[in-house]
Write a protein that holds these residues in place. Structure first.
Motif, mmCIF file in Angstrom:
data_model
loop_
_atom_site.group_PDB
_atom_site.id
_atom_site.type_symbol
_atom_site.label_atom_id
_atom_site.label_comp_id
_atom_site.label_asym_id
_atom_site.label_seq_id
_atom_site.Cartn_x
_atom_site.Cartn_y
_atom_site.Cartn_z
ATOM 1 N N GLY A 193 -2.545 6.410 -13.774
ATOM 2 C CA GLY A 193 -3.937 6.144 -13.419
ATOM 3 C C GLY A 193 -4.178 4.696 -13.040
ATOM 4 O O GLY A 193 -5.271 4.171 -13.232
ATOM 5 N N ALA A 194 -3.160 4.033 -12.508
ATOM 6 C CA ALA A 194 -3.266 2.616 -12.177
ATOM 7 C C ALA A 194 -4.166 2.392 -10.968
ATOM 8 O O ALA A 194 -4.114 3.139 -9.996
ATOM 9 N N THR A 195 -4.979 1.357 -11.063
ATOM 10 C CA THR A 195 -5.808 0.962 -9.927
ATOM 11 C C THR A 195 -4.990 0.052 -9.012
ATOM 12 O O THR A 195 -3.917 -0.420 -9.399
ATOM 13 N N TRP A 196 -5.515 -0.204 -7.832
ATOM 14 C CA TRP A 196 -4.854 -1.111 -6.893
ATOM 15 C C TRP A 196 -4.665 -2.486 -7.534
ATOM 16 O O TRP A 196 -3.590 -3.069 -7.461
ATOM 17 N N ASP A 197 -5.705 -3.005 -8.189
ATOM 18 C CA ASP A 197 -5.622 -4.332 -8.816
ATOM 19 C C ASP A 197 -4.577 -4.368 -9.926
ATOM 20 O O ASP A 197 -3.833 -5.342 -10.051
ATOM 21 N N GLU A 198 -4.515 -3.319 -10.743
ATOM 22 C CA GLU A 198 -3.497 -3.261 -11.801
ATOM 23 C C GLU A 198 -2.096 -3.199 -11.209
ATOM 24 O O GLU A 198 -1.176 -3.859 -11.696
ATOM 25 N N PHE A 199 -1.948 -2.393 -10.158
ATOM 26 C CA PHE A 199 -0.648 -2.292 -9.502
ATOM 27 C C PHE A 199 -0.221 -3.642 -8.936
ATOM 28 O O PHE A 199 0.919 -4.074 -9.129
ATOM 29 N N TRP A 241 -1.166 -6.630 -9.799
ATOM 30 C CA TRP A 241 -0.841 -7.549 -10.904
ATOM 31 C C TRP A 241 0.579 -7.267 -11.413
ATOM 32 O O TRP A 241 1.384 -8.188 -11.564
ATOM 33 N N GLN A 277 1.471 6.362 -7.131
ATOM 34 C CA GLN A 277 0.417 7.319 -7.469
ATOM 35 C C GLN A 277 0.901 8.759 -7.350
ATOM 36 O O GLN A 277 0.523 9.607 -8.156
ATOM 37 N N PHE A 296 2.273 1.570 -3.502
ATOM 38 C CA PHE A 296 1.226 2.029 -4.414
ATOM 39 C C PHE A 296 1.002 3.537 -4.252
ATOM 40 O O PHE A 296 0.882 4.261 -5.240
ATOM 41 N N GLU A 343 0.832 -1.207 0.000
ATOM 42 C CA GLU A 343 0.000 0.000 0.000
ATOM 43 C C GLU A 343 0.866 1.257 0.000
ATOM 44 O O GLU A 343 0.546 2.227 -0.693
#
Length: 161
Positions: free
Chosen positions: A125-131, A133, A118, A114, A111
């Motif tokens: 514009g990465a989401t948590w799930d994309e990050f 992965w 950000q 991430f 976290e």
């Protein structure tokens, strides 16, 4: 690793911020994670023009040459304990154990990483799930290379298959 720093418009800022916040020698993880997210967001390559092979990073119409490789990588990460939701029965059984502590610690560190990504690279514009992965992909599929006499960490498409 070096390419990530040069190609990404926020590469130097991310490298400096990661160097200040994380363990020495681990900035390559943040750089390669950002690079993977950056490349994966590029358009699919055309049959007539694949500029990525030429190495011209300043080409605004550059497409992702490695997209077919990225598309083969699994997106299912439910086997990763740090990603189990708090209500998961396995997670609940591990609460209070050393393993449960390590899972929570790893999630906390991710976290923080991430949040750093950000702040340094809002353009992703990465989401948590994309990050997650991309981060898991980098950690599981990175190899050491010697390039120009220097040890580098890098993703090598198809090398792990």
């Amino acid at each position: 690793e070096d390419r990530s720093r040069k190609v990404l418009p926020f590469g130097d800022a991310l490298h400096i911020a990661a160097s200040e916040q994380f363990q020495s020698g681990k900035t390559w993880i943040s750089l390669l994670t950002a690079y993977l997210l950056w490349e994966r967001a590029m358009p699919r390559p055309s049959l007539n023009r694949i500029s990525h092979v030429s190495g011209n990073a300043n080409d605004s119409e550059e497409s992702c040459f490695h997209r077919p490789f990225y598309d083969t990588l699994t997106a299912d990460l439910h086997h990763m304990p740090m990603l189990w939701p708090p209500g998961n029965s396995l997670h609940q059984h591990l609460q209070g154990t050393r393993f449960g502590f390590l899972i929570n610690l790893k999630r906390h560190l991710l976290e923080r990483e991430f949040a750093l990504l950000q702040s340094c690279a809002p353009v992703l514009g990465a989401t948590w799930d994309e990050f997650v992965w991309a981060r898991c992909t980098v950690c599981n599929r990175t190899f050491e290379l010697v390039m120009h006499g220097k040890v580098q960490m890098g993703l090598i498409p198809w090398a792990d298959l």
